[in-house]
Design a protein around this motif. Structure first.
Motif, PDB file in Angstrom:
ATOM      1  N   LEU A  78       2.517  -3.228  -3.777  1.00 52.27           N
ATOM      2  CA  LEU A  78       1.420  -3.470  -3.303  1.00 52.27           C
ATOM      3  C   LEU A  78      -0.131  -3.457  -3.655  1.00 52.27           C
ATOM      4  N   GLU A  79       0.222  -2.343  -4.425  1.00 56.36           N
ATOM      5  CA  GLU A  79      -1.189  -2.018  -5.400  1.00 56.36           C
ATOM      6  C   GLU A  79      -1.161  -3.456  -6.298  1.00 56.36           C
ATOM      7  N   GLU A  80      -0.180  -3.169  -7.147  1.00 55.76           N
ATOM      8  CA  GLU A  80       0.139  -4.423  -8.416  1.00 55.76           C
ATOM      9  C   GLU A  80       0.016  -5.498  -8.072  1.00 55.76           C
ATOM     10  N   LEU A  81       0.205  -6.072  -6.891  1.00 55.04           N
ATOM     11  CA  LEU A  81      -0.318  -7.429  -6.615  1.00 55.04           C
ATOM     12  C   LEU A  81      -1.656  -7.579  -6.112  1.00 55.04           C
ATOM     13  N   GLY A  82      -2.682  -6.087  -5.893  1.00 49.03           N
ATOM     14  CA  GLY A  82      -3.895  -6.091  -5.678  1.00 49.03           C
ATOM     15  C   GLY A  82      -4.473  -5.848  -3.881  1.00 49.03           C
ATOM     16  N   TYR A  83      -3.589  -5.759  -3.402  1.00 47.75           N
ATOM     17  CA  TYR A  83      -3.875  -5.082  -1.813  1.00 47.75           C
ATOM     18  C   TYR A  83      -4.055  -3.692  -1.985  1.00 47.75           C
ATOM     19  N   ARG A  84      -4.467  -3.766  -0.775  1.00 49.76           N
ATOM     20  CA  ARG A  84      -5.197  -1.943  -0.295  1.00 49.76           C
ATOM     21  C   ARG A  84      -4.497  -2.122   0.871  1.00 49.76           C
ATOM     22  N   TYR A  85      -3.842  -1.047   1.502  1.00 52.87           N
ATOM     23  CA  TYR A  85      -2.172  -1.016   2.683  1.00 52.87           C
ATOM     24  C   TYR A  85      -3.505   0.046   3.631  1.00 52.87           C
ATOM     25  N   ILE A  86      -2.892   0.016   4.702  1.00 56.73           N
ATOM     26  CA  ILE A  86      -3.516   0.918   6.024  1.00 56.73           C
ATOM     27  C   ILE A  86      -2.270   0.985   6.967  1.00 56.73           C
ATOM     28  N   VAL A  87      -1.657   2.131   7.828  1.00 55.36           N
ATOM     29  CA  VAL A  87      -1.225   1.931   8.885  1.00 55.36           C
ATOM     30  C   VAL A  87      -1.535   1.406  10.320  1.00 55.36           C
ATOM     31  N   ARG A  88      -1.007   0.833  11.176  1.00 56.18           N
ATOM     32  CA  ARG A  88      -1.989   0.762  12.431  1.00 56.18           C
ATOM     33  C   ARG A  88      -1.803   1.524  13.548  1.00 56.18           C
ATOM     34  N   ASN A  89      -1.933   2.150  14.454  1.00 57.13           N
ATOM     35  CA  ASN A  89      -2.285   2.607  14.909  1.00 57.13           C
ATOM     36  C   ASN A  89      -1.397   1.806  16.205  1.00 57.13           C
ATOM     37  N   SER A  90      -0.524   0.722  16.470  1.00 62.48           N
ATOM     38  CA  SER A  90       0.035   0.110  17.621  1.00 62.48           C
ATOM     39  C   SER A  90       1.537  -0.392  16.624  1.00 62.48           C
ATOM     40  N   GLY A  91       2.424  -0.881  17.446  1.00 62.09           N
ATOM     41  CA  GLY A  91       3.269  -1.169  16.996  1.00 62.09           C
ATOM     42  C   GLY A  91       3.739  -2.567  16.493  1.00 62.09           C
ATOM     43  N   GLY A  92       4.891  -2.815  15.556  1.00 59.44           N
ATOM     44  CA  GLY A  92       4.887  -3.938  14.714  1.00 59.44           C
ATOM     45  C   GLY A  92       5.161  -3.286  13.348  1.00 59.44           C
ATOM     46  N   LEU A  93       5.224  -4.261  12.380  1.00 60.93           N
ATOM     47  CA  LEU A  93       5.644  -4.179  11.536  1.00 60.93           C
ATOM     48  C   LEU A  93       4.873  -4.691  10.258  1.00 60.93           C
ATOM     49  N   ALA A  94       4.556  -4.346   8.859  1.00 61.05           N
ATOM     50  CA  ALA A  94       3.871  -5.630   8.238  1.00 61.05           C
ATOM     51  C   ALA A  94       3.551  -7.003   8.372  1.00 61.05           C
ATOM     52  N   VAL A  95       1.856  -6.807   7.959  1.00 59.80           N
ATOM     53  CA  VAL A  95       1.587  -8.341   7.527  1.00 59.80           C
ATOM     54  C   VAL A  95       0.054  -8.167   7.121  1.00 59.80           C
ATOM     55  N   VAL A  96       0.509  -9.782   6.471  1.00 57.03           N
ATOM     56  CA  VAL A  96      -1.458 -10.183   5.179  1.00 57.03           C
ATOM     57  C   VAL A  96      -2.092 -10.252   6.116  1.00 57.03           C
ATOM     58  N   LEU A  97      -2.825  -9.415   5.562  1.00 57.67           N
ATOM     59  CA  LEU A  97      -4.640  -9.765   6.001  1.00 57.67           C
ATOM     60  C   LEU A  97      -5.637 -10.054   4.761  1.00 57.67           C
ATOM     61  N   ASP A  98      -6.190 -11.833   4.461  1.00 55.74           N
ATOM     62  CA  ASP A  98      -6.799 -11.987   3.730  1.00 55.74           C
ATOM     63  C   ASP A  98      -8.160 -12.725   4.085  1.00 55.74           C
ATOM     64  N   GLU A  99      -8.340 -13.349   3.121  1.00 57.07           N
ATOM     65  CA  GLU A  99      -9.832 -14.017   3.575  1.00 57.07           C
ATOM     66  C   GLU A  99      -9.251 -15.376   4.668  1.00 57.07           C
TER      67      GLU A  99
END
Length: 279
Positions: A78-99
């Protein structure tokens, strides 16, 4: 009182528009803001509130994602692709957010008997259908198994997912959240999460099941509708639809007691995030 009445029908909607704050606006702030609004709305200090938000190049991980056998390798991708990452406090799995991804939150007061979980999901589905009712397409709510963060309320057109809905409940408030992939390539976003899971050794996980992502099952609304939608255009549709259901909407920001409450929630989500990622 009609228990089956749409949750979108409110005396008024308070609108908090954070869709154009730019890269400095962090995803952890969003989760703290929604917790603040749940508390404020749940206590009767605020009417039903709708919030719009955009985050740049951020991967939002679920707690389950942090259990990948080779998490560090996945995060490095993820870092190499230029993304920051955080862990949310609710359920579910990874999603992508961008502009090109518009996030919407609808925050309702919970009733004495509690809002049935499907009513919250149905309200967001109804809102999305209304926003794009001028297009001759059918929006379906069903699980798209090979998408990222699959769930029973994935929104799709012709089998291609463009949105996912989640829900958070705290202190008599309910926040229903959706991410709408408005512009860009849905399959390219899906490849990012696929590469993250492959590097994190998804297939070696004994305890948790992670999706086997097929990028072609995801698309943006611009791709699916054949028009060049923008975040601003989608925001106008969002505001018009809420006005159709309520008749009165007004712009706002966090105010009064919500500000120290937000600071408290932000400290909490920030500390929890650090603990989860370091643990």
């Amino acid at each position: 009182m009609q228990t089956n009445q749409s949750l979108l029908i409110q005396p008024q909607w308070r609108i908090i528009d954070q869709s154009s704050l730019g890269p400095i606006f962090e995803a952890l702030q969003s989760f703290a803001i929604d917790d603040t609004l749940c508390t404020s709305v749940g206590a009767g200090n605020s009417p039903a509130t709708a919030r719009a938000w955009v985050h740049h190049n951020t991967i939002v991980l679920g707690i389950q994602d942090t259990k990948l056998p080779a998490l560090e390798d996945g995060l490095k991708v993820l870092e190499e692709l230029g993304y920051r990452y955080i862990v949310r406090n609710s359920g579910g799995l990874a999603v992508v957010l961008d502009e090109g991804v518009l996030n919407l939150s609808l925050v309702f007061p919970d009733s004495e008997k509690g809002i049935d979980i499907n009513r919250g999901y149905d309200a967001m589905l109804q809102l999305t259908e209304d926003m794009f009712k001028d297009f001759p397409v059918k929006i379906e709510a069903k699980e798209i198994i090979n998408s990222y963060c699959p769930g029973s309320y994935d929104l799709s057109i012709n089998g291609q997912k463009f949105a996912g809905i989640s829900q958070r409940r705290i202190r008599n408030g309910v926040a229903v959240q959706i991410y709408l992939c408005v512009t860009g390539s849905g399959s390219e976003r899906a490849k990012v999460i696929r590469d993250f899971y492959n590097a994190g050794k998804r297939e070696e996980s004994k305890k948790f099941i992670f999706p086997e992502i097929e990028p072609d099952c995801m698309a943006s609304l611009s791709e699916l509708l054949g028009v060049s939608l923008t975040i601003q255009d989608t925001m106008l549709r969002f505001l018009q639809s809420l006005k159709n259901f309520s008749g009165r909407i007004y712009a706002s920001q966090l105010e009064g007691d919500e500000i120290p409450l937000y600071e408290s929630y932000f400290d909490r989500v920030h500390q929890r995030n650090e603990k989860v990622l370091k643990g």
